[in-house]
Design a protein around this motif. Structure first.
Motif, PDB file in Angstrom:
ATOM      1  N   LYS A  82       0.832  -1.209   0.000  1.00  0.00           N
ATOM      2  CA  LYS A  82       0.000   0.000   0.000  1.00  0.00           C
ATOM      3  C   LYS A  82       0.867   1.260   0.000  1.00  0.00           C
ATOM      4  CE  LYS A  82      -3.433   0.023   2.981  1.00  0.00           C
ATOM      5  NZ  LYS A  82      -4.170  -0.275   4.239  1.00  0.00           N
ATOM      6  N   LYS A  83       2.001   1.198   0.699  1.00  0.00           N
ATOM      7  CA  LYS A  83       2.867   2.372   0.817  1.00  0.00           C
ATOM      8  C   LYS A  83       3.791   2.544  -0.389  1.00  0.00           C
ATOM      9  CE  LYS A  83       2.939   2.262   5.885  1.00  0.00           C
ATOM     10  NZ  LYS A  83       3.797   2.001   7.071  1.00  0.00           N
ATOM     11  N   GLU A  84       4.007   1.474  -1.129  1.00  0.00           N
ATOM     12  CA  GLU A  84       4.950   1.520  -2.243  1.00  0.00           C
ATOM     13  C   GLU A  84       4.384   2.355  -3.391  1.00  0.00           C
ATOM     14  OE1 GLU A  84       8.217   1.434  -3.693  1.00  0.00           O
ATOM     15  OE2 GLU A  84       8.142  -0.147  -2.147  1.00  0.00           O
ATOM     16  N   ARG A  85       5.148   3.352  -3.826  1.00  0.00           N
ATOM     17  CA  ARG A  85       4.679   4.231  -4.901  1.00  0.00           C
ATOM     18  C   ARG A  85       4.748   3.568  -6.270  1.00  0.00           C
ATOM     19  NH1 ARG A  85       7.503  10.046  -3.227  1.00  0.00           N
ATOM     20  NH2 ARG A  85       6.396  10.281  -1.216  1.00  0.00           N
ATOM     21  N   ASN A  86       5.758   2.716  -6.429  1.00  0.00           N
ATOM     22  CA  ASN A  86       5.898   2.014  -7.702  1.00  0.00           C
ATOM     23  C   ASN A  86       4.934   0.828  -7.727  1.00  0.00           C
ATOM     24  OD1 ASN A  86       6.650   0.518  -9.926  1.00  0.00           O
ATOM     25  ND2 ASN A  86       8.850   0.849  -9.640  1.00  0.00           N
ATOM     26  N   ASN A  87       3.909   0.929  -8.538  1.00  0.00           N
ATOM     27  CA  ASN A  87       2.873  -0.098  -8.566  1.00  0.00           C
ATOM     28  C   ASN A  87       3.282  -1.384  -9.280  1.00  0.00           C
ATOM     29  OD1 ASN A  87       1.026   1.433  -7.113  1.00  0.00           O
ATOM     30  ND2 ASN A  87       0.289   2.485  -8.961  1.00  0.00           N
ATOM     31  N   ASP A  88       4.512  -1.433  -9.760  1.00  0.00           N
ATOM     32  CA  ASP A  88       4.977  -2.647 -10.438  1.00  0.00           C
ATOM     33  C   ASP A  88       5.811  -3.543  -9.518  1.00  0.00           C
ATOM     34  OD1 ASP A  88       3.799  -1.978 -12.880  1.00  0.00           O
ATOM     35  OD2 ASP A  88       5.512  -0.702 -13.421  1.00  0.00           O
ATOM     36  N   LEU A  89       6.214  -3.026  -8.370  1.00  0.00           N
ATOM     37  CA  LEU A  89       7.060  -3.803  -7.458  1.00  0.00           C
ATOM     38  C   LEU A  89       6.255  -4.902  -6.769  1.00  0.00           C
ATOM     39  CD1 LEU A  89       9.320  -1.099  -5.769  1.00  0.00           C
ATOM     40  CD2 LEU A  89       9.783  -2.483  -7.794  1.00  0.00           C
ATOM     41  N   ILE A  90       6.905  -6.061  -6.625  1.00  0.00           N
ATOM     42  CA  ILE A  90       6.239  -7.179  -5.950  1.00  0.00           C
ATOM     43  C   ILE A  90       6.799  -7.335  -4.534  1.00  0.00           C
ATOM     44  CG2 ILE A  90       5.761  -8.391  -8.109  1.00  0.00           C
ATOM     45  CD1 ILE A  90       8.331  -9.999  -6.015  1.00  0.00           C
ATOM     46  N   VAL A  91       6.024  -8.011  -3.674  1.00  0.00           N
ATOM     47  CA  VAL A  91       6.476  -8.369  -2.325  1.00  0.00           C
ATOM     48  C   VAL A  91       6.210  -9.862  -2.152  1.00  0.00           C
ATOM     49  CG1 VAL A  91       6.090  -8.114   0.144  1.00  0.00           C
ATOM     50  CG2 VAL A  91       6.114  -6.095  -1.321  1.00  0.00           C
ATOM     51  N   SER A  92       7.211 -10.593  -1.694  1.00  0.00           N
ATOM     52  CA  SER A  92       7.032 -12.036  -1.499  1.00  0.00           C
ATOM     53  C   SER A  92       7.105 -12.392  -0.019  1.00  0.00           C
ATOM     54  CB  SER A  92       8.072 -12.827  -2.288  1.00  0.00           C
ATOM     55  OG  SER A  92       9.330 -12.774  -1.653  1.00  0.00           O
ATOM     56  N   ILE A  93       6.298 -13.355   0.372  1.00  0.00           N
ATOM     57  CA  ILE A  93       6.322 -13.883   1.739  1.00  0.00           C
ATOM     58  C   ILE A  93       6.341 -15.413   1.669  1.00  0.00           C
ATOM     59  CG2 ILE A  93       5.222 -11.940   2.907  1.00  0.00           C
ATOM     60  CD1 ILE A  93       2.578 -13.389   2.725  1.00  0.00           C
ATOM     61  N   ASN A  94       6.882 -16.019   2.698  1.00  0.00           N
ATOM     62  CA  ASN A  94       7.020 -17.473   2.737  1.00  0.00           C
ATOM     63  C   ASN A  94       5.834 -18.115   3.446  1.00  0.00           C
ATOM     64  OD1 ASN A  94       9.981 -18.092   1.772  1.00  0.00           O
ATOM     65  ND2 ASN A  94      10.096 -16.256   3.054  1.00  0.00           N
TER      66      ASN A  94
END
Length: 525
Positions: free
Chosen positions: A366-378
């Motif tokens: 939600k805070k990331e300005r770049n809408n193309d960045l991914i976040v991964s979790i295990n």
């Protein structure tokens, strides 16, 4: 068990003798109170019913005949007038006694057989027909003699179960148990129990000192490197043992517990065998303490996330980041993740941890300005349940983040319950969430199983990537992974990239993204 049988037989003999004595007393009492017409003659039903219910229909019928004869031809109908009974009268009474004893005894025999059958079901393993842990619980007693208890485990049972299915795994268990029984059959002072899966308990009684303990252990160890063939598929056997010796005065269950503790430690350390000592007890108690402390740490906000960036190998730009769990208190890391994650995964607390990481990932997106960045979790295999998956999808919907920016990392451990997990994987992927297979190239990961899974990303394990610089075979392996991935439109991330040389090799091989200390050290959020 032999003592229990002898004790039971002795009790039965006493009850039989006592019942005959009571019948004799009743007969004397009936004679003294006026003969068979006396109401006291009905007291004879008591020893007849008691004997039949305790000792079954055969002993009951014999006793009933004895009781009938006592009140039969020699018992007068009137003691005062010395009136003899008619033959028909006492014969009918004797027949009634026998019939009653047979009816009561038949029910008693049926109940006894039912109890024996149920006890056998409870105390024996249905697959191998060996006694099970319940049998140990039922015979648990303070031993009078020294005993050695061995907990034995065959490695990779869960992988066999996951890869080949239950029926195949069952055949492996049966064949191995036969192999083990054949080895132990010559030792008369040894009992074999199935504990769970491919784990067995061996109890060696030292009472007669018939065999040397080391000889038996050596015989068991000879199973190592042997092969069991099921449907022409060779299964290589590697056993791990945990051992303890208990003195007289220690319960058998306590000995089993000690051997299991030693076995778990041997497996944890990658050793072939371990002998129990108090330090091992302390080690596992500390793990329990760690799990208890984790719950408190989670509520106090001490469980935090660090992120490590993932980079586009061609452009060098940030593609996204992986969230890593950290246990922080007063600015210091309390436990290494490799220490506490493995402990938490054995409890339901892993679900609470995963939900906590979901919350952090959603906030970061939600805070990331770049809408193309991914976040991964295990995700752990234990996370694939309604509670966690529903929580994940609800949070995505509430936050209105693009689900394709969230990457769920899974490991080969999910192959153990592949069918159960598969439904959840397709469910979250249908909502747009991407799936990555982590640590690919190690253990039992294979292309065959990848084709069954809805995989978007392959993360090539860092232990393989680090060898690229000096190992040609490793390069060939990674090249085949790249070719497979490209053919199936699966993206690749190289983990553990720590220098420019390895980065360039990854680039030449055609890997899409990199992650490692060369670019970015994990940073607390």
């Amino acid at each position: 068990m032999l003592n229990n049988i002898q004790g039971t037989n002795k009790t039965n003999k006493i009850s039989i003798i006592l019942s005959y004595f009571i019948s004799l007393l009743v007969a004397i009492f009936v004679f003294l109170t006026g003969g068979t017409p006396s109401a006291f003659a009905n007291l004879m039903y008591i020893p007849i019913a008691t004997t039949s219910s305790i000792n079954g229909r055969i002993h009951g019928a014999i006793h009933a005949a004895f009781s009938g004869l006592l009140l039969g031809p020699f018992m007068p109908t009137n003691n005062g007038l010395i009136l003899e009974q008619s033959t028909l009268n006492w014969a009918i009474r004797l027949a009634i006694y026998i019939i009653i004893s047979i009816i009561i005894g038949s029910f008693a025999d049926f109940n006894r057989r039912s109890r024996t059958y149920i006890t056998n079901l409870l105390t024996h393993d249905s697959v191998t027909e060996l006694k099970n842990i319940e049998a140990i619980r039922r015979k648990d007693e303070i031993t009078n003699t020294e005993k050695t208890i061995i907990a034995l485990s065959v490695g990779e049972y869960e992988e066999i179960l996951g890869f080949f299915g239950y029926d195949f795994a069952k055949e492996v268990v049966v064949n191995f148990s036969v192999l083990l029984k054949n080895i132990l059959n010559k030792y008369k002072n040894v009992e074999l129990f199935r504990y769970d899966g491919m784990e067995f308990i061996i109890v060696l009684d030292h009472e007669n000192n018939m065999y040397n303990k080391e000889e038996i252990i050596e015989s068991i160890s000879s199973i190592n490197r042997s092969t069991i063939r099921i449907d022409d598929i060779p299964i290589y056997i590697e056993v791990t043992m945990g051992m303890t010796t208990i003195e007289g005065g220690v319960g058998l269950l306590e000995g089993v517990r000690q051997s299991i503790v030693a076995l778990r430690y041997a497996v944890e350390q990658g050793n072939k065998s371990e002998v129990f000592n108090t330090e091992l007890d302390t080690h596992f108690k500390n793990l329990i303490t760690m799990a208890s402390e984790f719950k408190i740490a989670l509520s106090k906000g001490q469980i935090k996330a660090a992120y490590q960036n993932i980079y586009n190998i061609k452009t060098g730009e940030i593609h996204g980041s992986e969230l890593l769990t950290r246990w922080i208190s007063k600015g210091k890391e309390i436990y290494n993740p490799s220490e506490f994650i493995s402990v938490i995964e054995k409890t339901e607390l892993i679900n609470e941890l995963s939900k906590h990481m979901i919350d952090i990932a959603i906030e970061k997106l939600k805070k990331e300005r770049n809408n193309d960045l991914i976040v991964s979790i295990n995700f752990s295999p234990k996370d694939f349940k309604d509670e966690v998956i529903s929580y994940l999808l609800e949070k995505i919907e509430e936050s209105r983040v693009n689900p394709r920016r969230l990457l769920i990392e899974i490991t080969e451990d999910i192959f153990v319950n592949k069918q159960e997990v598969l439904g959840y994987l397709y469910k979250i992927r249908s909502q747009g969430v991407k799936i990555a297979i982590d640590d690919f190239g190690t253990g039992y990961s294979s292309y065959q199983y990848l084709t069954d899974l809805p995989i978007d990303v392959i993360k090539i394990d860092g232990s393989i990537i680090k060898k690229l610089e000096h190992n040609i075979v490793t390069r060939s392996l990674v090249k085949s992974i790249v070719e497979f991935s490209k053919a199936n439109k699966i993206e690749m991330i190289a983990e553990g990239v720590e220098n420019e040389e390895v980065l360039n090799i990854c680039k030449d091989l055609g890997i899409d993204y990199t992650q490692g200390y060369y670019y970015h050290m994990p940073t607390l959020i």
